[in-house]
Write a protein that holds these residues in place. Structure first.
Motif, PDB file in Angstrom:
ATOM      1  N   GLN A 217       0.831  -1.199   0.000  1.00  0.00           N
ATOM      2  CA  GLN A 217       0.000   0.000   0.000  1.00  0.00           C
ATOM      3  C   GLN A 217       0.874   1.261   0.000  1.00  0.00           C
ATOM      4  O   GLN A 217       0.638   2.193  -0.761  1.00  0.00           O
ATOM      5  N   LEU A 274     -12.437  -3.367   2.807  1.00  0.00           N
ATOM      6  CA  LEU A 274     -11.064  -3.365   2.306  1.00  0.00           C
ATOM      7  C   LEU A 274     -11.029  -3.576   0.797  1.00  0.00           C
ATOM      8  O   LEU A 274     -10.304  -2.889   0.074  1.00  0.00           O
ATOM      9  N   MET A 278      -9.385  -1.076  -2.073  1.00  0.00           N
ATOM     10  CA  MET A 278      -8.223  -1.563  -2.820  1.00  0.00           C
ATOM     11  C   MET A 278      -8.486  -1.629  -4.321  1.00  0.00           C
ATOM     12  O   MET A 278      -7.585  -1.374  -5.127  1.00  0.00           O
ATOM     13  N   THR A 309      -6.760   3.166   1.869  1.00  0.00           N
ATOM     14  CA  THR A 309      -6.266   1.895   2.393  1.00  0.00           C
ATOM     15  C   THR A 309      -5.224   2.116   3.478  1.00  0.00           C
ATOM     16  O   THR A 309      -5.093   1.307   4.404  1.00  0.00           O
TER      17      THR A 309
END
Length: 404
Positions: A217, A274, A278, A309
């Motif tokens: 990330q 999540l 993403m 994120t």
């Protein structure tokens, strides 16, 4: 602590938060001018964009030790002085090596303060950690956005890129003022893990997954903030317009960072939240491959949403640990080793851009990075705890004796 002193500490923490991103991202909007002004080659430029994550990995890991030895407030004040001195002096540098060295000084201060900030919140506001954390993470995003949107206009106002970069030293000086009275009676504060070892966490499955989740990330985030102003300038936007686009990308995270972490912590299905954030990354990158100029705004909004994120990973550190010691150890492992992974990104993407003389291959590489990030993100979303895996990974002494 009185109400007045609490207000002063809160202001000090929020001003500190504002200063933790301009050091890293202010170069991006004027990177082309810095390259030409210092006659930087592709290798040195790539190294410059990788310095923030390298500083986090190298200097962030020693912050708890320094705080125990010298006092958390003293180290925080010295970190702000390092930021101010490094930013001011590098704006005067005429040599690329000196510029990189002074940049690393400023980034070292940023890295130290970045690690100590959660401990300062816990120390001074133990009953308001959630509220104060929400405030300082929002100010992190504000500082990021200001650096990305104002560096070019300040440069154009007079003095060129040197003024645009050097002005952030003044902001650091202002942020240091409320910390001055706190160092007189500072005490060494133990802000590190007590019962859980660094290497023990590295040997757990959740520890490994969190390292790669955080690292991949951060790799994307620092590529975006280090290179995307250049990408949009190559697509036909002016320096000011490219800076505004990257600023828009950063600004998206301000309201979302106030909502998404709490929503993830409350959710019975964190995997869905999540996955949504993403997947915004590759969709935004595809938009840039299709039309980097015509789809610039939608791409900025999508990639900025994907960048949320980052605060979600920080929440996951708390969600994947049961105890304060486990949280501290998992956080130390995740960030220090994760930033080592992230440091490869800006350097490699910069070299690839220079070698291919375009952005097609760099964007495809970023899309490819989204695949392993999604996989480890899904692994981290499972309800497991680092302490439970430590029990299985590190046998107790009496069990080891019985096995002989």
């Amino acid at each position: 602590m009185t109400r007045r002193s609490s207000a002063v500490v809160l202001i000090a923490i929020l001003l500190l938060a504002v200063n933790l991103r301009p050091t890293a991202v202010s170069v991006g909007p004027v990177l082309e001018e810095v390259e030409h002004g210092l006659h930087m080659g592709a290798t040195m430029t790539g190294l410059l964009t990788s310095l923030p994550v390298l500083a986090f990995a190298l200097f962030g890991s020693v912050a708890p030790l320094l705080a125990r030895r010298f006092g958390i407030h003293r180290v925080t004040l010295l970190a702000l002085f390092a930021v101010a001195i490094g930013l001011f002096a590098r704006a005067l540098a005429d040599d690329e090596v000196v510029f990189l060295g002074l940049s690393m000084l400023a980034l070292a201060g940023m890295a130290l303060a970045n690690v100590l900030l959660p401990s300062l919140v816990k120390l001074h506001f133990p009953d308001q950690v959630g509220r104060v954390t929400a405030l300082y993470t929002t100010l992190l995003a504000v500082g990021l956005t200001l650096a990305l949107t104002l560096t070019v206009p300040v440069s154009h106002a007079g003095g060129g890129w040197r003024t645009g970069l050097g002005v952030w030293a003044l902001v650091a000086v202002v942020a240091a003022i409320p910390w001055l009275p706190m160092v007189a009676h500072d005490q060494s504060v133990d802000v590190g893990p007590h019962n859980v070892g660094f290497l023990e966490v590295v040997r757990t499955p959740i520890g490994v997954a969190m390292i790669f989740f955080f690292g991949l990330q951060s790799l994307q985030a620092y590529v975006v903030f280090g290179w995307f102003a250049t990408l949009w300038r190559d697509a036909g936007f002016s320096a000011a317009e490219a800076g505004l686009l990257v600023g828009l990308l950063a600004a998206v995270s301000i309201p979302l960072s106030l909502w998404a972490p709490a929503a993830l912590a409350r959710s019975a299905r964190p995997r869905s939240i999540l996955l949504f954030f993403m997947l915004c990354y590759p969709v935004g990158y595809l938009a840039l491959l299709i039309a980097p100029h015509g789809l610039a705004v939608p791409a900025a909004l999508l990639i900025g949403t994907g960048a949320v994120t980052f605060p979600l990973v920080l929440v996951m550190i708390n969600m994947r640990s049961r105890t304060p010691a486990g949280t501290a150890a998992l956080s130390s492992v995740t960030q220090s080793l994760g930033y080592l992974i992230a440091g490869v990104g800006p350097f490699a993407i910069g070299l690839l851009h220079h070698r291919t003389d375009g952005w097609t291959w760099p964007l495809w590489v970023l899309i490819a990075v989204c695949v392993p990030q999604t996989i480890v993100g899904m692994l981290c979303s499972r309800e497991v705890f680092v302490e439970d895996q430590l029990v299985r990974a590190v046998p107790r002494a009496d069990e080891a004796t019985q096995g002989r």
